[in-house]
Motif scaffolding. Structure first.
Motif, mmCIF file in Angstrom:
data_model
loop_
_atom_site.group_PDB
_atom_site.id
_atom_site.type_symbol
_atom_site.label_atom_id
_atom_site.label_comp_id
_atom_site.label_asym_id
_atom_site.label_seq_id
_atom_site.Cartn_x
_atom_site.Cartn_y
_atom_site.Cartn_z
ATOM 1 N N PRO A 52 -20.125 47.851 -1.521
ATOM 2 C CA PRO A 52 -20.685 47.695 -0.901
ATOM 3 C C PRO A 52 -22.186 47.522 -1.617
ATOM 4 C CG PRO A 52 -21.105 50.302 0.016
ATOM 5 C CD PRO A 52 -19.224 49.649 -1.370
ATOM 6 N N VAL A 53 -22.004 47.734 -3.063
ATOM 7 C CA VAL A 53 -23.433 47.552 -3.951
ATOM 8 C C VAL A 53 -23.303 46.082 -4.293
ATOM 9 C CG1 VAL A 53 -24.514 48.116 -6.352
ATOM 10 C CG2 VAL A 53 -23.492 49.584 -4.718
ATOM 11 N N ALA A 54 -22.345 45.548 -4.912
ATOM 12 C CA ALA A 54 -21.884 44.834 -5.517
ATOM 13 C C ALA A 54 -21.377 43.577 -4.057
ATOM 14 C CB ALA A 54 -20.379 43.669 -5.743
ATOM 15 N N VAL A 55 -21.046 43.749 -3.220
ATOM 16 C CA VAL A 55 -21.694 42.429 -2.169
ATOM 17 C C VAL A 55 -23.184 42.225 -1.790
ATOM 18 C CG1 VAL A 55 -21.108 42.332 0.675
ATOM 19 C CG2 VAL A 55 -19.798 43.418 -1.412
ATOM 20 N N ALA A 56 -24.058 43.313 -1.496
ATOM 21 C CA ALA A 56 -26.096 43.420 -1.796
ATOM 22 C C ALA A 56 -26.417 42.287 -2.732
ATOM 23 C CB ALA A 56 -26.087 44.614 -1.315
ATOM 24 N N ARG A 57 -25.586 42.661 -3.886
ATOM 25 C CA ARG A 57 -25.522 41.500 -4.745
ATOM 26 C C ARG A 57 -25.996 40.439 -4.076
ATOM 27 N NH1 ARG A 57 -23.275 43.483 -9.023
ATOM 28 N NH2 ARG A 57 -23.504 46.192 -8.969
ATOM 29 N N ALA A 58 -24.639 39.628 -4.264
ATOM 30 C CA ALA A 58 -23.264 38.548 -3.702
ATOM 31 C C ALA A 58 -24.665 38.253 -2.654
ATOM 32 C CB ALA A 58 -23.013 38.778 -3.714
ATOM 33 N N VAL A 59 -24.753 39.457 -1.885
ATOM 34 C CA VAL A 59 -25.861 38.240 -0.598
ATOM 35 C C VAL A 59 -27.812 37.559 -0.982
ATOM 36 C CG1 VAL A 59 -23.904 39.133 1.196
ATOM 37 C CG2 VAL A 59 -26.707 40.112 0.451
ATOM 38 N N GLU A 60 -28.122 38.582 -1.919
ATOM 39 C CA GLU A 60 -29.016 38.242 -2.202
ATOM 40 C C GLU A 60 -30.228 37.146 -1.904
ATOM 41 O OE1 GLU A 60 -30.040 42.123 -5.006
ATOM 42 O OE2 GLU A 60 -31.356 40.062 -5.827
ATOM 43 N N GLY A 61 -30.812 36.495 -1.281
ATOM 44 C CA GLY A 61 -31.894 35.803 -1.187
ATOM 45 C C GLY A 61 -31.047 34.013 -0.594
ATOM 46 N N ILE A 62 -29.911 34.986 -0.054
ATOM 47 C CA ILE A 62 -28.799 33.523 0.113
ATOM 48 C C ILE A 62 -29.423 33.790 2.063
ATOM 49 C CG2 ILE A 62 -26.921 33.939 1.309
ATOM 50 C CD1 ILE A 62 -26.979 32.793 -1.121
ATOM 51 N N ASP A 63 -28.649 31.614 2.564
ATOM 52 C CA ASP A 63 -29.848 31.251 4.409
ATOM 53 C C ASP A 63 -28.012 32.302 4.701
ATOM 54 O OD1 ASP A 63 -32.328 31.373 3.146
ATOM 55 O OD2 ASP A 63 -31.146 29.300 2.303
ATOM 56 N N GLY A 64 -27.105 31.467 4.456
ATOM 57 C CA GLY A 64 -25.725 31.284 5.094
ATOM 58 C C GLY A 64 -24.621 31.692 4.017
ATOM 59 N N ILE A 65 -24.106 32.203 4.752
ATOM 60 C CA ILE A 65 -22.703 33.043 4.153
ATOM 61 C C ILE A 65 -21.407 32.265 4.803
ATOM 62 C CG2 ILE A 65 -21.118 34.740 3.636
ATOM 63 C CD1 ILE A 65 -23.492 36.654 3.797
ATOM 64 N N VAL A 66 -20.058 31.428 4.013
ATOM 65 C CA VAL A 66 -19.121 31.486 4.345
ATOM 66 C C VAL A 66 -18.623 32.170 4.058
ATOM 67 C CG1 VAL A 66 -16.906 29.736 4.801
ATOM 68 C CG2 VAL A 66 -19.717 28.899 4.082
ATOM 69 N N HIS A 67 -17.727 33.050 5.135
ATOM 70 C CA HIS A 67 -16.723 34.443 4.617
ATOM 71 C C HIS A 67 -14.824 34.583 4.124
ATOM 72 C CE1 HIS A 67 -15.528 38.670 3.279
ATOM 73 N NE2 HIS A 67 -15.970 38.842 5.100
ATOM 74 N N LEU A 68 -14.841 33.948 4.190
ATOM 75 C CA LEU A 68 -13.251 33.390 3.401
ATOM 76 C C LEU A 68 -12.557 34.893 2.637
ATOM 77 C CD1 LEU A 68 -13.183 29.614 1.885
ATOM 78 C CD2 LEU A 68 -13.140 30.794 4.667
ATOM 79 N N GLY A 69 -13.445 35.488 1.715
ATOM 80 C CA GLY A 69 -12.866 36.681 1.164
ATOM 81 C C GLY A 69 -12.592 37.549 1.956
ATOM 82 N N GLY A 70 -10.958 38.558 1.554
ATOM 83 C CA GLY A 70 -10.462 38.871 2.058
ATOM 84 C C GLY A 70 -9.003 39.241 1.636
ATOM 85 N N PHE A 71 -7.793 39.859 2.814
ATOM 86 C CA PHE A 71 -6.455 39.066 1.933
ATOM 87 C C PHE A 71 -5.996 38.661 3.301
ATOM 88 C CE2 PHE A 71 -2.482 41.004 2.273
ATOM 89 C CZ PHE A 71 -1.979 41.347 0.666
ATOM 90 N N SER A 72 -5.296 37.924 3.113
ATOM 91 C CA SER A 72 -4.569 36.175 4.449
ATOM 92 C C SER A 72 -4.110 36.442 4.693
ATOM 93 C CB SER A 72 -5.973 34.984 3.326
ATOM 94 O OG SER A 72 -4.602 35.030 2.059
ATOM 95 N N VAL A 73 -2.895 37.408 3.963
ATOM 96 C CA VAL A 73 -1.387 37.278 5.195
ATOM 97 C C VAL A 73 -1.363 38.718 5.664
ATOM 98 C CG1 VAL A 73 -0.858 35.641 3.874
ATOM 99 C CG2 VAL A 73 -0.314 37.541 2.403
ATOM 100 N N GLU A 74 -0.416 38.850 6.209
ATOM 101 C CA GLU A 74 0.235 40.176 6.928
ATOM 102 C C GLU A 74 0.128 41.054 5.176
ATOM 103 O OE1 GLU A 74 -0.207 42.914 8.248
ATOM 104 O OE2 GLU A 74 1.506 42.975 9.574
ATOM 105 N N GLY A 75 0.669 42.573 5.283
ATOM 106 C CA GLY A 75 0.412 43.266 4.029
ATOM 107 C C GLY A 75 -0.006 44.583 4.352
ATOM 108 N N PRO A 76 0.314 45.780 3.393
ATOM 109 C CA PRO A 76 0.601 47.081 3.747
ATOM 110 C C PRO A 76 -0.971 47.289 4.123
ATOM 111 C CG PRO A 76 0.890 47.485 1.582
ATOM 112 C CD PRO A 76 0.485 45.371 2.135
ATOM 113 N N TRP A 77 -0.662 48.230 5.186
ATOM 114 C CA TRP A 77 -2.047 48.914 5.910
ATOM 115 C C TRP A 77 -3.134 48.668 4.671
ATOM 116 C CZ3 TRP A 77 -5.711 47.208 9.322
ATOM 117 C CH2 TRP A 77 -6.350 48.141 9.712
#
Ligand code: 15L
Length: 265
Positions: A52-77
């Motif tokens: 959460p700390v790294a994510v908070a740093r990334a969004v600082e001062g931002i107006d709009g986010i395009v959130h593509l991040g994450g795991f993009s196929v089926e995988g282990p839980w």
């Protein structure tokens, strides 16, 4: 508008970056690991989404986010839990705390993959995930609705089909999304004055499509790419049959582990 793109190092992220730079000038790009191909007009912030700390740093001062991040196929839980559940929560929560105005969330067709191919579905159907991955995308859509309704964030969830230069098989003739059409949808999410909370389908002009995307059209979406232009070439190829996958919109995501039983055996 100051834009943040998460998952900037992935295939879809790399395709969007030049179009985002052109539309919005200097953009912030983030990913877990440094990007080998950072361009002028891009500033990089490393962010492991489960931190959460790294994510908070990334969004600082931002107006709009395009959130593509994450795991993009089926995988282990455990993997999906970290990237797509905790990561998505951290992203929306950081956006709220930082006063970000808009989020475009890359959902997926796999949130509704167990609808049969004969059925045309719109954005209001109940989710029918075809995988653990699809469940995490349904979670992201629900989280987006909460942050829109409770905190006034303007959220657009794109149930993306398959992004690429051309449809790669029969199923993709129905769900293909050209990158320039994706960019149109992203701009609607970031700019359209009527957006509060929307679920739109990420598909080009596909004559064989399964999705009613009238809401996107009402918001100005005019897809330019037509999968039918590739149909003859795609249909000429021999494809291995998939008894379950061929019945449902999610294809192989549906047949993977199908009928394995509650304990997985
Ligand atoms: C997705 O959600 C995946 O991210 C992508 O890799 C493709 O598998 C796509 O769906 C698809 O359904 O073709």
């Amino acid at each position: 508008m100051k834009i943040l793109l998460t998952g900037a190092g992935g295939d879809v992220g790399r395709r969007l970056r030049p179009m985002l730079r052109q539309a919005y000038g200097e953009i912030r790009v983030s990913d877990r690991d440094p990007l080998p191909d950072l361009h002028p007009g891009e500033s990089f912030v490393a962010a492991e989404l489960s931190d959460p700390v790294a994510v908070a740093r990334a969004v600082e001062g931002i107006d709009g986010i395009v959130h593509l991040g994450g795991f993009s196929v089926e995988g282990p839980w455990p993997v999906l839990l970290k990237s797509n559940i905790e990561g998505c929560y951290n992203l929306f929560e950081a956006a709220r705390a930082a006063g970000v105005k808009r989020v475009v969330f890359a959902s997926s067709n796999h949130a509704v993959g167990f609808y049969p191919r004969e059925q045309t579905i719109g954005p209001a159907v109940p989710v029918r995930p075809d995988s653990r991955y699809g469940v995490t995308k349904a979670f992201g859509e629900a989280l987006g609705a909460l942050y829109a309704d409770k905190f006034g964030l303007r959220v657009t969830c794109l149930r993306i089909g398959n992004v690429g230069d051309a449809p790669i098989d029969r199923r993709r003739l129905a769900i293909w999304l050209h990158p320039a059409d994706l960019m149109q949808l992203v701009r609607i999410g970031l700019e359209h004055p009527d957006i509060r909370y929307e679920v739109l389908y990420g598909a080009s002009d596909n004559a064989r499509g399964w999705w009613d995307n009238q809401r996107a059209r009402d918001l100005g979406y005019r897809p330019q790419a037509r999968s039918e232009d590739f149909a003859a070439a795609v249909l000429a190829r021999v494809e291995a049959p998939d008894a379950v996958g061929d019945r449902y919109q999610g294809g192989a995501f549906c047949s993977q582990e199908f009928g394995a039983g509650p304990s997985g055996d």
